[in-house]
Design an enzyme around this catalytic site. Structure first.
Site, PDB file in Angstrom:
ATOM      1  CE  LYS A  75      -2.228   3.454  76.766  1.00  9.18           C
ATOM      2  NZ  LYS A  75      -2.046   2.130  77.717  1.00  9.18           N
ATOM      3  CB  SER A 150      -4.177   3.164  80.857  1.00 10.02           C
ATOM      4  OG  SER A 150      -3.213   2.257  80.229  1.00 10.02           O
ATOM      5  CB  SER A 174      -3.860  -0.945  79.971  1.00 12.53           C
ATOM      6  OG  SER A 174      -3.980  -0.389  81.230  1.00 12.53           O
TER       7      SER A 174
END
Lengths: 484, 95
Positions: A75, A150, A174
């Site tokens: 990420k 997210s 997330s």
């Protein structure tokens, strides 16, 4: 090859059926073929091959770990030395990190190969990946749908098999919510398990990194690399780390699984409820005992979270001022004007909204009514879990109230977007481990995830239940039709 | 709780954000709705409840007051918007 587990890929590398360079190239090609998904912000094409060559050399010398030569996607919230680290924001669109996050360092040391950095909601603030400065990610199961957020890029990448595994972070859901929307496995460890050093901060008392994978087994293998005390993170806990793979196959006969009635009330879509019921039946078949539990204050977790997380964010994001790194406005007058224009131009709409919510909650005259009230409520929510765990060993429920929603359908309504995380936020507030596993499809053909929440540091039990479930079902092996 | 335009201007000033008129109008509406959501917290009786700041209620760990990080000024300043002679440059603060 791209549908193999970490254990299978590791074995294939060890038995020289494929080299890491070949395997890395295979995934890089898949990433290029599926560029339309927009799962990656940065593809690390050249350097990944160099890392793969180094991994092949290392393996030929017998100095290997399970992850040596295995490609991984990170990420874009984790700082990667010499590589762009944007956190999905214009503010950091030019930020080449001068250091590695501890999580990155641990995977690099294990010999994993970084395929690239995945797309995400800006500063991890979002539940749909639509707040990214680098445009939304598409859900590989249905390109009209959001992948969740997210960690939407990581979820889409693993679901479309553009990477065997990926890292994510979870502040209010997330990891778990995008895992549910994309039909993969994702676990948020207990707060303090995984170092936050070099993980760009959103809400420091809630943020936690974790694995996003096909299966519970792969997640256990990743956690073995990720967890452990880090002196560089002042909230890292010096807690013994078990081998998370050791107990995967243990019988769950007699295990008590709690069903919180608050998670099955109004607001839960019927197709999601049907999938959760089917999981309950499977677990009964494996010998688990289902008990009803209560989490009465969890219904107020969303309001509580939307004070605490923005308050911490408003403080954390004050560092982005255009002085030491990142974006600076082109035209400005005095110092205050430089700050105000830099932040106005560098942050997107949702990030500004959260900064202002937090600023207001912390401002003179409102602190007690908002921030202090939320901190007290947070304790009530955590205490509910303590009581529930007196009568059960893990808690089961839906990860999200619905399957993935359509792109653009909630972007004008922040409160509707926030309510998406109604079932995931309580575990963050309490600091408990939570895991989502793929468990079926909704009426619209989009994936449904089921969530397990455990006691502090009881990740191994969640993985054990998830693995046993995945031994008797094959939802985790299902992939979108065009990826087959 | 409903915020006024002036409230939002004040919050933006505190948060060091220069907003356009359109943004102020939009945030006046959405922040008011968020505060309405947040005020559902009042349904919970929190008298005599100890505020919780950290999931495990542990204290922050202190380290010895010793220099451990290497001097990386050049690497760290290479990514700064403006530097000169090892210093970060900002608009003049003191006349």
């Amino acid at each position: 090859m791209h549908t193999m587990s970490v254990a299978e890929l590791s074995k294939a590398l060890q038995e020289k059926q494929i080299s890491s360079v070949e395997l890395t190239q295979l995934y890089l090609d898949r990433i290029t073929q599926q560029e339309e998904l927009n799962a990656f912000i940065t593809v690390n094409a050249e350097d990944a091959i160099a890392q793969a060559q180094a991994a092949d050399t290392r393996r030929s010398k017998g100095d290997t770990t399970l992850f040596t030569g295995i490609p991984i996607a990170h990420k874009d919230i984790f700082c990667t030395k010499g590589m762009l680290t944007t956190c999905g924001s214009k503010m950091l669109a030019n930020f080449v990190s001068p250091y590695d996050a501890t999580v990155i360092e641990r995977f690099n040391d294990s010999g994993a190969v970084t395929l690239g950095k995945t797309n995400m909601d800006e500063f991890a603030m979002g539940s749909s990946n639509e707040t990214s400065y680098f445009n939304p990610v598409l859900n590989p199961w249905d390109r009209k749908a959001v992948p969740g957020g997210s960690s939407g890029g990581s979820a889409a990448a693993v679901a479309a098999r553009l990477a065997p595994v990926a890292t994510g972070t979870d502040t209010g859901g997330s990891i778990r919510q995008p895992a549910a929307f994309c039909g993969i496995t994702g676990i948020k460890p207990s707060y303090g398990r995984v170092s936050r050093y070099g993980m760009i901060a959103f809400a420091s008392s809630l943020d936690q990194g974790g694995p996003m994978t096909r299966s519970a087994e792969d997640a256990a293998m990743m956690l073995n690399v990720m967890c452990g005390f880090d002196p560089k993170d002042s909230t890292s806990l010096n807690e013994a780390v078990p081998d998370f793979t050791a107990t995967l196959a243990d019988p769950i006969d007699g295990m008590r699984i709690g069903l919180p009635k608050e998670y099955f009330g109004a607001g839960l879509n019927a197709d999601v409820a049907r999938v959760v019921d089917a999981v309950i039946e499977e677990l009964k078949g494996l010998g688990a005992k289902l008990v009803e539990v209560e989490l009465p204050n969890s219904t107020l977790a969303v309001p509580c979270y939307y004070v605490l997380a923005p308050a911490e964010a408003s403080s954390n994001l004050s560092r982005f001022d255009g002085v030491r790194y990142g974006y600076r406005a082109q035209d400005y007058g005095d110092l205050a004007d430089m700050y105000m224009k830099t932040r106005a131009e560098g942050f997107g709409t949702e990030v500004k909204r959260r900064i202002m919510t937090g600023t207001y909650a912390l401002s003179a005259g409102y602190y007690d009514a908002y921030y202090l009230k939320a901190q007290k409520l947070r304790r009530l929510i955590a205490d509910d879990f303590t009581r529930a765990f007196e009568s059960c060993d893990a808690i089961l429920g839906p990860t999200t109230p619905t399957t993935a929603f359509d792109l653009g359908s909630k972007t004008d309504d922040p409160v509707a977007m926030y309510l998406n995380d109604i079932y995931t936020i309580p575990a963050n507030l309490a600091g408990l481990p939570g895991m989502s596993i793929p468990a079926g499809l909704g009426d619209d053909g989009r994936p449904v995830g089921v969530q397990l929440v455990g006691r502090y540091f009881d990740e191994a039990r969640l993985l054990n239940i998830g693995h046993r479930f995945q031994q008797v079902t094959d939802w985790h092996n299902q992939i979108p039709l065009d990826q087959a | 709780m409903s915020l006024s335009r002036q409230d939002v201007e004040k919050i933006a000033e505190l948060a060091r954000l220069k907003l356009t008129d359109d943004e102020i109008a939009d945030y006046t509406q959405t922040l008011s709705r968020i505060l309405s959501l947040v005020e559902q917290m009042n349904a919970a009786d929190t008298n005599d409840v100890e505020p919780m700041a950290h999931p495990q209620d542990t204290r922050l760990r202190f380290r010895d007051d010793a220099a451990t990080a290497p001097d990386r000024r050049d690497a760290l300043q290479a990514i700064a918007p403006k530097t000169e002679a090892g210093l970060y440059l900002v608009p003049k603060v003191v006349e």
